[in-house]
Design an enzyme around this catalytic site. Structure first.
Site, PDB file in Angstrom:
ATOM      1  CE  LYS A 218      39.319  37.396  40.570  1.00  0.00           C
ATOM      2  NZ  LYS A 218      39.572  38.718  41.194  1.00  0.00           N
TER       3      LYS A 218
ATOM      4  CG  HIS B 200      39.917  34.035  38.305  1.00  0.00           C
ATOM      5  ND1 HIS B 200      38.565  33.950  38.061  1.00  0.00           N
ATOM      6  CD2 HIS B 200      40.367  35.062  37.545  1.00  0.00           C
ATOM      7  CE1 HIS B 200      38.216  34.896  37.200  1.00  0.00           C
ATOM      8  NE2 HIS B 200      39.295  35.584  36.869  1.00  0.00           N
TER       9      HIS B 200
END
Length: 339
Positions: A226, A222
């Site tokens: 994140k 990601h």
């Protein structure tokens, strides 16, 4: 299936995942060869004061539903506003943000939205809800505010869609259940990904132990912002565990380094700031059989569109005076009338 919907940085090391070091394709990583190999199930999508002034109200449950998007300065908040505006929803020009953002005006889709800080939340929300009795609040703020925001929505009695992950999820569900309000809560708003998760859960429930003895390797990539482990990955892993695979959550390989994401995972450079690439590789004890499940998402449109479906779904439940309870993306999928 509620369990998969409640399932809310290690440095990438190729030696821990040998199948990652054999090359890549435009879809991602190529595993090492095995005697039997299932073609990956790939899901690859690209997208690239207390006085408030409001526009005209609408009583329609399907068109011009008034929505207040909290976290409008973030990328997901902006994506939801764009998707909602495109779908014909009415964007209320008010949003909650951090204290440092209070007083700022954000322009999205040609609309100016005033951001209010934590100290103004209750009075502002009460004012907006009074002005718009059909209001649906959408939350894409930060994990640290999830529980406080949910408590406020419940106190005021406004229906809401919680797209923000993190926070104390058990407390979140307890707060909403005890408050008797309409809500959609899901850590995964991409309805196609949720459908895949549901299929995994059905398989796990109906064929427990089918993969006993098999080993599992998991990689999830990601955007660098994140920091937590993917809740989707945890949900899929829990299904594999029910199927008999032994795996600890701390074995998940989290990839957050942009260079590794481009060179080893196969993430397009233009989507480094917003993507979700997941790979699950299951291998038999004698290494002669392997299964690979892969879902790659580029951009945020899949989550924004799923959020709009959740908004429309919730507005219909409110209008029809359906049960006041917590709904999830499975409920929305079962409704069968998504755009």
């Amino acid at each position: 299936m509620a369990s998969l919907l409640k399932a809310s940085s290690n440095v990438f090391r190729s030696e821990k995942l040998p199948f990652l070091s054999k090359g890549k394709t435009s879809q991602g990583i190529v595993p090492k060869k095995a005697a039997f190999r299932l073609v990956p199930v790939a899901l690859s999508l690209s997208t690239s004061t207390g006085t408030v002034q409001h526009d005209q109200k609408s009583d329609s449950p399907d068109i011009a539903i008034p929505i207040m998007v909290n976290g409008c300065t973030g990328k997901m908040g902006k994506a939801v506003i764009k998707a909602g505006d495109s779908a014909g929803l009415h964007i209320v020009p008010v949003s909650f943000g951090a204290e440092k953002e209070s007083g700022q005006t954000v322009e999205v889709c040609g609309k100016e939205i005033m951001v209010h800080g934590p100290s103004e939340k209750e009075s502002i929300l009460a004012s907006v809800f009074q002005e718009y009795p059909n209001l649906i609040v959408v939350d894409y703020t930060v994990p640290a505010t999830v529980n406080d925001n949910a408590e406020l929505y419940c106190k005021v009695g406004v229906p809401f869609v919680m797209g923000t992950t993190g926070g104390d999820r058990d407390q979140l569900y307890k707060t909403v259940e005890e408050s008797n309000v309409y809500a959609v809560i899901s850590p995964q708003m991409g309805k196609q990904v949720v459908a895949f998760l549901a299929a995994m859960e059905i398989m796990a429930e109906q064929f427990p132990g089918a993969f006993s003895g098999y080993s599992l390797q998991v990689m999830e990539s990601h955007q660098a912002s994140k920091l937590d482990t993917s809740g989707t990955a945890k949900a899929v892993i829990s299904c594999f565990q029910k199927l008999g695979v032994s795996f600890d959550m701390d074995q998940i390989q989290m990839v957050r380094d942009p260079k590794q994401q481009i060179e080893m995972v196969g993430v397009p450079e233009e989507h480094l700031s917003g993507h979700a690439f997941h790979l699950y590789h299951v291998t038999s004890p004698d290494q002669t059989v392997s299964f690979e499940f892969q879902h790659n998402v580029c951009g945020r449109s899949i989550y924004a569109e799923g959020t709009v479906d959740a908004i429309v779904f919730l507005a219909k439940k409110v209008k029809s005076k359906a049960d006041k309870r917590i709904y999830n993306m499975i409920d929305i999928l079962r409704e069968g009338d998504m755009r």
